[in-house]
Design a protein around this motif. Structure first.
Motif, PDB file in Angstrom:
ATOM      1  N   VAL A  65       0.872  -1.172   0.000  1.00 21.15           N
ATOM      2  CA  VAL A  65       0.000   0.000   0.000  1.00 21.15           C
ATOM      3  C   VAL A  65       0.913   1.227   0.000  1.00 21.15           C
ATOM      4  CG1 VAL A  65      -1.851   1.206   1.197  1.00 21.15           C
ATOM      5  CG2 VAL A  65      -1.706  -1.281   1.330  1.00 21.15           C
ATOM      6  N   THR A  66       0.659   2.145  -0.907  1.00 22.18           N
ATOM      7  CA  THR A  66       1.529   3.316  -1.025  1.00 22.18           C
ATOM      8  C   THR A  66       0.716   4.605  -0.991  1.00 22.18           C
ATOM      9  OG1 THR A  66       1.418   3.282  -3.447  1.00 22.18           O
ATOM     10  CG2 THR A  66       3.196   2.012  -2.413  1.00 22.18           C
ATOM     11  N   ALA A  67       1.391   5.676  -0.624  1.00 22.61           N
ATOM     12  CA  ALA A  67       0.773   7.009  -0.619  1.00 22.61           C
ATOM     13  C   ALA A  67       1.890   8.041  -0.720  1.00 22.61           C
ATOM     14  CB  ALA A  67      -0.040   7.222   0.655  1.00 22.61           C
ATOM     15  N   LYS A  68       1.515   9.255  -1.120  1.00 25.14           N
ATOM     16  CA  LYS A  68       2.514  10.315  -1.245  1.00 25.14           C
ATOM     17  C   LYS A  68       3.087  10.709   0.110  1.00 25.14           C
ATOM     18  CE  LYS A  68       0.691  12.280  -5.540  1.00 25.14           C
ATOM     19  NZ  LYS A  68       0.119  13.490  -6.186  1.00 25.14           N
ATOM     20  N   SER A  69       2.300  10.493   1.162  1.00 32.01           N
ATOM     21  CA  SER A  69       2.768  10.747   2.520  1.00 32.01           C
ATOM     22  C   SER A  69       2.004   9.820   3.460  1.00 32.01           C
ATOM     23  CB  SER A  69       2.540  12.209   2.917  1.00 32.01           C
ATOM     24  OG  SER A  69       1.159  12.525   2.872  1.00 32.01           O
ATOM     25  N   PRO A  71      -0.567   8.253   5.754  1.00 29.53           N
ATOM     26  CA  PRO A  71      -1.986   8.569   5.969  1.00 29.53           C
ATOM     27  C   PRO A  71      -2.215   9.207   7.334  1.00 29.53           C
ATOM     28  CG  PRO A  71      -1.738   6.393   5.007  1.00 29.53           C
ATOM     29  CD  PRO A  71      -0.372   6.852   5.375  1.00 29.53           C
ATOM     30  N   LYS A  72      -3.015  10.258   7.330  1.00 30.03           N
ATOM     31  CA  LYS A  72      -3.320  10.962   8.573  1.00 30.03           C
ATOM     32  C   LYS A  72      -4.791  10.825   8.961  1.00 30.03           C
ATOM     33  CE  LYS A  72       0.386  14.390   8.507  1.00 30.03           C
ATOM     34  NZ  LYS A  72       1.219  13.592   7.593  1.00 30.03           N
ATOM     35  N   ARG A  73      -5.577  10.149   8.127  1.00 27.64           N
ATOM     36  CA  ARG A  73      -6.984   9.915   8.441  1.00 27.64           C
ATOM     37  C   ARG A  73      -7.232   8.408   8.318  1.00 27.64           C
ATOM     38  NH1 ARG A  73      -9.748  14.302   9.073  1.00 27.64           N
ATOM     39  NH2 ARG A  73     -11.752  13.291   8.728  1.00 27.64           N
ATOM     40  N   VAL A  74      -7.101   7.734   9.462  1.00 28.84           N
ATOM     41  CA  VAL A  74      -7.162   6.271   9.504  1.00 28.84           C
ATOM     42  C   VAL A  74      -8.491   5.821  10.105  1.00 28.84           C
ATOM     43  CG1 VAL A  74      -6.083   4.187  10.442  1.00 28.84           C
ATOM     44  CG2 VAL A  74      -4.657   6.137   9.733  1.00 28.84           C
ATOM     45  N   VAL A  75      -9.108   4.845   9.466  1.00 25.75           N
ATOM     46  CA  VAL A  75     -10.328   4.216   9.978  1.00 25.75           C
ATOM     47  C   VAL A  75     -10.001   2.752  10.224  1.00 25.75           C
ATOM     48  CG1 VAL A  75     -12.713   3.579   9.470  1.00 25.75           C
ATOM     49  CG2 VAL A  75     -11.845   5.833   8.786  1.00 25.75           C
ATOM     50  N   ALA A  76     -10.426   2.222  11.363  1.00 23.77           N
ATOM     51  CA  ALA A  76     -10.021   0.865  11.718  1.00 23.77           C
ATOM     52  C   ALA A  76     -11.096   0.146  12.517  1.00 23.77           C
ATOM     53  CB  ALA A  76      -8.721   0.903  12.533  1.00 23.77           C
ATOM     54  N   ALA A 136     -17.640  10.274   4.100  1.00 22.67           N
ATOM     55  CA  ALA A 136     -17.599  11.651   4.599  1.00 22.67           C
ATOM     56  C   ALA A 136     -16.362  11.931   5.455  1.00 22.67           C
ATOM     57  CB  ALA A 136     -18.865  11.947   5.408  1.00 22.67           C
ATOM     58  N   LEU A 137     -15.761  10.881   5.987  1.00 21.92           N
ATOM     59  CA  LEU A 137     -14.556  11.043   6.807  1.00 21.92           C
ATOM     60  C   LEU A 137     -13.313  11.329   5.965  1.00 21.92           C
ATOM     61  CD1 LEU A 137     -14.928   8.212   9.496  1.00 21.92           C
ATOM     62  CD2 LEU A 137     -14.974  10.676   9.895  1.00 21.92           C
ATOM     63  N   ARG A 138     -13.442  11.194   4.661  1.00 22.09           N
ATOM     64  CA  ARG A 138     -12.307  11.348   3.746  1.00 22.09           C
ATOM     65  C   ARG A 138     -11.148  10.436   4.174  1.00 22.09           C
ATOM     66  NH1 ARG A 138     -12.972  16.100   5.771  1.00 22.09           N
ATOM     67  NH2 ARG A 138     -10.739  16.429   6.179  1.00 22.09           N
ATOM     68  N   PRO A 139     -11.427   9.139   4.288  1.00 22.51           N
ATOM     69  CA  PRO A 139     -10.408   8.212   4.814  1.00 22.51           C
ATOM     70  C   PRO A 139      -9.207   8.093   3.883  1.00 22.51           C
ATOM     71  CG  PRO A 139     -12.208   6.989   3.807  1.00 22.51           C
ATOM     72  CD  PRO A 139     -12.647   8.435   3.842  1.00 22.51           C
ATOM     73  N   GLU A 140      -8.051   7.964   4.494  1.00 22.70           N
ATOM     74  CA  GLU A 140      -6.825   7.757   3.728  1.00 22.70           C
ATOM     75  C   GLU A 140      -6.295   6.337   3.897  1.00 22.70           C
ATOM     76  OE1 GLU A 140      -4.125  10.809   4.943  1.00 22.70           O
ATOM     77  OE2 GLU A 140      -5.439  12.428   4.273  1.00 22.70           O
ATOM     78  N   LEU A 166     -12.949   3.298  -1.561  1.00 21.90           N
ATOM     79  CA  LEU A 166     -12.842   4.661  -1.054  1.00 21.90           C
ATOM     80  C   LEU A 166     -11.473   5.008  -0.481  1.00 21.90           C
ATOM     81  CD1 LEU A 166     -16.342   4.889   0.661  1.00 21.90           C
ATOM     82  CD2 LEU A 166     -15.586   6.162  -1.359  1.00 21.90           C
ATOM     83  N   ALA A 167     -10.705   3.985  -0.109  1.00 25.37           N
ATOM     84  CA  ALA A 167      -9.372   4.231   0.462  1.00 25.37           C
ATOM     85  C   ALA A 167      -8.574   2.940   0.434  1.00 25.37           C
ATOM     86  CB  ALA A 167      -9.494   4.737   1.902  1.00 25.37           C
TER      87      ALA A 167
END
Length: 350
Positions: A65-69, A71-76, A136-140, A166-167
């Motif tokens: 799993v990759t991202a530019k930075s 993740p700061k919005r985590v759902v678990a 709506a949480l804009r999950p990352e 969504l993420a």
């Protein structure tokens, strides 16, 4: 233990949700699927930590799993979020799903030190996951356990495609490996997301865990073959758990605890399902009893004659069992301490 509602996944759900008063618990199965290749739980991981530019983490589906930075919005899953909190994450967790609050509004034990009033609760029971709330949480990043290959714990089958679209998602294997493995994996994930594993809170918890493990090893050695059985009771079925699959029981066995190994296993090999008439099939000196609200507790089981006839029950040698442990040093240390104490206080009766 929750999940997909197909007979093919009777395995985990059949045990972890076994204890309910209805027969439903015996037919619910092990959880929504996520993409990626199958996992044997032993895959190596590589993570590029927060602050190092781009972020990456290889989960137990061997999926990078990759991202530019980071993740700061985590759902678990709630228990997963609690483990990440134990390793030092906090503000990054914006939403959870799974048992989070009890009927009186207090934090469910699964939540550990998670601040449940500061996160969005997308679902509080198995099968409940608010997809619109999630969006709506804009999950990352979505993070959860994986008891069976590609099965994401508490992610409903019927909405998994929307959810996973969504993420990115990370799944950590929580079966068929000793408990130390998912603890280490969640620690690595937390560190990649910015947690400081050298913080006193974390190092103290690890030291307590290691001390507790040695105490359990010594207690088991001194017990001289004391037989321990992990089980869960429902209205019609008595479930005996398999230490060759359940990660905590596997670790207890590695430390020398003599745990009953069921012989006629159900799908997934998580347990043997016995009728109450056959509840005495496996002799045991000490019983670990599933302590979740979905399982029958001693006061409920008192009405079942077969329960009262078990030698361990007659001797008062029944101790609570966290059938879904919190995979952190802080979450697991008390489990080892409590089991060591129970073993020291028990005697052979079977």
């Amino acid at each position: 233990m929750p999940r997909s509602r197909t007979a093919a996944h009777l395995s985990r759900r059949g045990l972890l949700a076994a204890g309910g008063a209805t027969a439903l618990g015996a037919v619910l199965a092990a959880c929504g699927s996520g993409g990626g290749s199958g996992s044997d739980g032993a895959s190596g991981s590589s993570a590029k930590p927060a602050g190092a530019g781009s972020w990456s983490f290889t989960d137990d589906r061997r999926k990078e799993v990759t991202a530019k930075s980071a993740p700061k919005r985590v759902v678990a899953y709630t228990g997963t979020a609690a483990a990440l909190v134990d390793f030092g994450l906090d503000e990054q967790i914006v939403g959870v799903f799974g048992e989070t609050k009890t009927a009186d509004g207090k934090a469910d034990p699964t939540a550990g030190d998670l601040k449940v009033d500061k996160v969005e609760i997308l679902g509080n029971v198995w099968g409940e996951f608010g997809v619109e709330k999630y969006a709506a949480l804009r999950p990352e990043l979505l993070v959860t356990h994986m008891y069976d290959p590609d099965a994401l714990w508490y992610v409903p089958d019927e909405s998994k495609d929307k959810i996973l679209g969504l993420a990115p998602s990370v799944a950590i294997t929580t079966a068929r490996v000793p408990m130390t493995k998912p603890i280490e994996r969640y620690a690595a994930l937390a560190e990649s997301l910015g947690a400081d594993l050298k913080a006193k809170k974390v190092t103290d918890a690890k030291a307590r865990f290691e001390k507790a493990a040695e105490e359990l090893r010594q207690a088991a050695k001194a017990a001289g073959g004391l037989k321990v059985m992990a089980c869960s009771g429902s209205a019609d079925i008595f479930y005996v758990s398999n230490p060759k699959v359940s990660t905590d029981l596997m670790y207890f066995a590695e430390l020398g605890v003599d745990i009953v190994v069921p012989t006629k296993l159900e799908a997934g090999d998580y347990f043997e399902a016995l009728s109450w008439e056959n509840a005495g099939k496996f002799p045991a000196d000490l019983i670990l009893l599933d302590n979740r609200s979905t399982a029958l507790q001693p006061k409920d089981l008192a009405a079942k004659p077969a329960w009262g006839q078990l030698p361990a029950v007659k001797a008062g040698q029944v101790t609570p069992w966290d059938a879904v442990p919190r995979f952190s040093y802080a979450g697991a240390a008390p489990l080892l301490e409590n089991l060591a104490k129970a073993i020291r206080n028990a005697k052979k009766v079977s």
